[in-house]
Design a protein around this motif. Structure first.
Motif, PDB file in Angstrom:
ATOM      1  N   MET A   1       0.854  -1.197   0.000  1.00  0.00           N
ATOM      2  CA  MET A   1       0.000   0.000   0.000  1.00  0.00           C
ATOM      3  C   MET A   1       0.891   1.249   0.000  1.00  0.00           C
ATOM      4  N   ALA A   2       0.630   2.180  -0.936  1.00  0.00           N
ATOM      5  CA  ALA A   2       1.447   3.379  -1.042  1.00  0.00           C
ATOM      6  C   ALA A   2       1.210   4.301   0.147  1.00  0.00           C
ATOM      7  N   THR A   3       2.294   4.839   0.681  1.00  0.00           N
ATOM      8  CA  THR A   3       2.186   5.746   1.832  1.00  0.00           C
ATOM      9  C   THR A   3       2.827   7.098   1.531  1.00  0.00           C
ATOM     10  N   ALA A   4       3.029   7.408   0.248  1.00  0.00           N
ATOM     11  CA  ALA A   4       3.718   8.645  -0.112  1.00  0.00           C
ATOM     12  C   ALA A   4       2.855   9.873   0.113  1.00  0.00           C
ATOM     13  N   THR A   5       1.540   9.696   0.220  1.00  0.00           N
ATOM     14  CA  THR A   5       0.639  10.828   0.459  1.00  0.00           C
ATOM     15  C   THR A   5      -0.042  10.640   1.804  1.00  0.00           C
ATOM     16  N   PRO A   6      -0.580  11.718   2.394  1.00  0.00           N
ATOM     17  CA  PRO A   6      -1.324  11.564   3.650  1.00  0.00           C
ATOM     18  C   PRO A   6      -2.485  10.583   3.533  1.00  0.00           C
ATOM     19  N   TYR A   7      -3.130  10.544   2.350  1.00  0.00           N
ATOM     20  CA  TYR A   7      -4.261   9.632   2.176  1.00  0.00           C
ATOM     21  C   TYR A   7      -3.786   8.173   2.228  1.00  0.00           C
ATOM     22  N   GLY A   8      -2.689   7.901   1.547  1.00  0.00           N
ATOM     23  CA  GLY A   8      -2.145   6.551   1.564  1.00  0.00           C
ATOM     24  C   GLY A   8      -1.655   6.153   2.934  1.00  0.00           C
ATOM     25  N   ALA A   9      -0.994   7.098   3.628  1.00  0.00           N
ATOM     26  CA  ALA A   9      -0.505   6.819   4.974  1.00  0.00           C
ATOM     27  C   ALA A   9      -1.662   6.530   5.923  1.00  0.00           C
ATOM     28  N   ARG A  10      -2.742   7.312   5.780  1.00  0.00           N
ATOM     29  CA  ARG A  10      -3.915   7.082   6.629  1.00  0.00           C
ATOM     30  C   ARG A  10      -4.537   5.715   6.349  1.00  0.00           C
ATOM     31  N   ALA A  11      -4.663   5.376   5.084  1.00  0.00           N
ATOM     32  CA  ALA A  11      -5.243   4.075   4.738  1.00  0.00           C
ATOM     33  C   ALA A  11      -4.378   2.934   5.267  1.00  0.00           C
ATOM     34  N   HIS A  12      -3.062   3.096   5.154  1.00  0.00           N
ATOM     35  CA  HIS A  12      -2.153   2.063   5.660  1.00  0.00           C
ATOM     36  C   HIS A  12      -2.283   1.924   7.172  1.00  0.00           C
ATOM     37  N   ALA A  13      -2.326   3.068   7.870  1.00  0.00           N
ATOM     38  CA  ALA A  13      -2.435   3.020   9.327  1.00  0.00           C
ATOM     39  C   ALA A  13      -3.745   2.363   9.762  1.00  0.00           C
ATOM     40  N   ARG A  14      -4.833   2.718   9.102  1.00  0.00           N
ATOM     41  CA  ARG A  14      -6.126   2.161   9.491  1.00  0.00           C
ATOM     42  C   ARG A  14      -6.219   0.664   9.179  1.00  0.00           C
ATOM     43  N   ALA A  15      -5.465   0.225   8.188  1.00  0.00           N
ATOM     44  CA  ALA A  15      -5.474  -1.197   7.840  1.00  0.00           C
ATOM     45  C   ALA A  15      -4.826  -2.054   8.915  1.00  0.00           C
ATOM     46  N   GLN A  16      -4.069  -1.423   9.828  1.00  0.00           N
ATOM     47  CA  GLN A  16      -3.409  -2.178  10.890  1.00  0.00           C
ATOM     48  C   GLN A  16      -4.346  -2.479  12.062  1.00  0.00           C
ATOM     49  N   GLU A  17      -5.549  -1.885  12.057  1.00  0.00           N
ATOM     50  CA  GLU A  17      -6.465  -2.096  13.177  1.00  0.00           C
ATOM     51  C   GLU A  17      -6.745  -3.584  13.353  1.00  0.00           C
ATOM     52  N   GLY A  18      -6.637  -4.031  14.601  1.00  0.00           N
ATOM     53  CA  GLY A  18      -6.897  -5.432  14.913  1.00  0.00           C
ATOM     54  C   GLY A  18      -5.684  -6.330  14.800  1.00  0.00           C
ATOM     55  N   THR A  19      -4.557  -5.791  14.281  1.00  0.00           N
ATOM     56  CA  THR A  19      -3.344  -6.595  14.171  1.00  0.00           C
ATOM     57  C   THR A  19      -2.761  -6.858  15.556  1.00  0.00           C
ATOM     58  N   ARG A  20      -2.331  -8.067  15.796  1.00  0.00           N
ATOM     59  CA  ARG A  20      -1.725  -8.427  17.076  1.00  0.00           C
ATOM     60  C   ARG A  20      -0.238  -8.703  16.890  1.00  0.00           C
ATOM     61  N   ALA A  21       0.579  -8.065  17.693  1.00  0.00           N
ATOM     62  CA  ALA A  21       2.009  -8.357  17.747  1.00  0.00           C
ATOM     63  C   ALA A  21       2.279  -9.189  18.999  1.00  0.00           C
TER      64      ALA A  21
END
Length: 274
Positions: A1-21
């Motif tokens: 997922m591209a993160t070069a723009t604020p929109y891409g960064a936001r989408a990438h960050a939100r896609a991490q919801e629910g991830t367990r480390a």
């Protein structure tokens, strides 16, 4: 997922919801996969990586269970009265008042006011230490090449400074700490023998006897003889329960302990808290 723009960064960050480390807080704590109590009573669930720290304010009566899943955690602990941090864990009084230099089930963790901050209600490890404190920047730098918090070998005191700052405390507010899961024994000549870990799965349970601020640093014990910086994950769980009351065997286990509980209850009663 591209993160070069604020929109891409936001989408990438939100896609991490629910991830367990492997090492992270679980929010809400009730989502912990195997809670030791009714799920609604769990108030803290976290796995702390080796070389990391955590902190939390816990209400009076809360039970706090620390577990060493892999056999190489070392939980360095500091406690403060939550609304008056000048009352804090005093390791010297904890040892001398109870005529015992070794931590374990039935030991009370005392402040310098003669009051109980927490009690040890269960222990399957027996490998703990009230004598050495935690590691320092100079020691870790000399031994591992670095001891700063962001390094691969952070010192316990440096991590405590970060945890303290997040609770309005300063470096001068850091007294000597206790450590759980890596122990020492005192020889006849006064030298210390490192006893190491009891192995994977050991746990110790504390009960908060006042509202307390808890600081934890998970770093190697300062006299661990291994050349490498070895420290594995620490499991932290806390749940709502009740403080020790008269009639509990722990209350009357020793005259010194009974007096410490009486000091605590009288102080809290005067403030309408007991």
């Amino acid at each position: 997922m591209a993160t070069a723009t604020p929109y891409g960064a936001r989408a990438h960050a939100r896609a991490q919801e629910g991830t367990r480390a492997e090492a992270m807080p679980v929010v809400p704590a009730a989502d912990w996969p195997a809670p030791p109590c009714e799920a609604g009573h769990l108030v803290w669930a976290e796995t702390v990586a080796g070389g990391n720290y955590t902190h939390r304010v816990l209400a009076r009566g809360t039970e706090l269970r620390l577990t060493d899943p892999h056999g190489d955690a070392c939980a360095h602990l500091l406690l403060y009265a939550a609304d008056r941090p000048w009352e804090r864990l005093n390791t010297a009084d904890t040892v001398k008042v109870q005529w015992n230099a070794y931590l374990g089930e039935g030991v009370l963790l005392l402040s310098d006011q003669g009051r109980v901050l927490a009690s040890v209600t269960a222990d399957t490890s027996g490998r703990h230490d009230a004598l050495c404190g935690t590691s320092a920047l100079a020691r870790n730098t000399a031994r591992y090449g670095d001891g700063t918090p962001q390094s691969a070998s952070p010192a316990g005191r440096e991590l405590f400074k970060l945890a303290a700052a997040k609770n309005g405390l300063e470096p001068r507010d850091l007294p000597p700490s206790l450590s759980f899961f890596q122990g020492v024994e005192v020889r006849e000549d006064g030298a210390l023998d490192f006893t190491g870990s009891a192995g994977p799965g050991a746990s110790v349970t504390l009960r908060a006897e006042q509202d307390v601020t808890v600081l934890l640093a998970n770093v190697p014990h300062p006299v661990d003889p291994r050349a490498e910086y070895v420290c594995n994950a620490l499991e932290v769980l806390a749940w709502r329960a009740a403080p020790t009351r008269p009639g509990d065997p722990l209350w009357d286990a020793t005259p010194e302990g009974r007096r410490a509980f009486l000091n605590t209850t009288e102080f809290l009663a005067a403030r309408g808290l007991a």
